[in-house]
Enzyme design. Sequence first.
Site, mmCIF file in Angstrom:
data_model
loop_
_atom_site.group_PDB
_atom_site.id
_atom_site.type_symbol
_atom_site.label_atom_id
_atom_site.label_comp_id
_atom_site.label_asym_id
_atom_site.label_seq_id
_atom_site.Cartn_x
_atom_site.Cartn_y
_atom_site.Cartn_z
ATOM 1 N N CYS A 1 -0.135 3.790 2.589
ATOM 2 C CA CYS A 1 0.280 3.405 3.946
ATOM 3 C C CYS A 1 1.716 3.859 4.212
ATOM 4 C CB CYS A 1 0.185 1.894 4.133
ATOM 5 S SG CYS A 1 -1.473 1.216 3.991
ATOM 6 N N CYS B 1 0.843 -1.205 0.000
ATOM 7 C CA CYS B 1 0.000 0.000 0.000
ATOM 8 C C CYS B 1 0.880 1.257 0.000
ATOM 9 C CB CYS B 1 -0.905 -0.025 1.224
ATOM 10 S SG CYS B 1 -1.819 1.493 1.522
#
Length: 107
Positions: free
Chosen positions: A33, A30
Site C-alpha cells: 500500500c 501494508c
Amino acid sequence: MAILDLNREQFDALTGADQPVLVEFWAPWCTYCRRLGPAYERLAQQRGEELAVARLNIDEQPQIAEREQIEVVPTLVLYQEGRALGSLVAPESKAMIDTFLQETLPE
C-alpha cells in the site's frame, strides 16, 4: 486534488454521490500500500476533476471493509450512486489503474 481520507460517514456520503469515487482500501502495515502511494497521489492530481480519489484505512474502519467484502489490501473500488462499478486488487502500476478506470467509468 488531494486524496481524501475517509471515515464512515464520509464513505457513505461520497460513494452515494453522482460523481464517481475511487476508494483505496489500505492499511498502514501494508508495505505494498505504501509503495502504491505515490502513483495513487499522481492519479488524484491528474484525474481529480472527473472523479474523487479517496482511501479508507481498514484498521480504523473494519466494519466498512467487512461490509464491502475487502479481503486483500490494497483493493481499489470504483463507486457511483451507491454501487460498486468494479474493483482492482493489488494493482502493479498507475497504468493498471488508468486502464481499469478507462474500462470501468461510464461514458
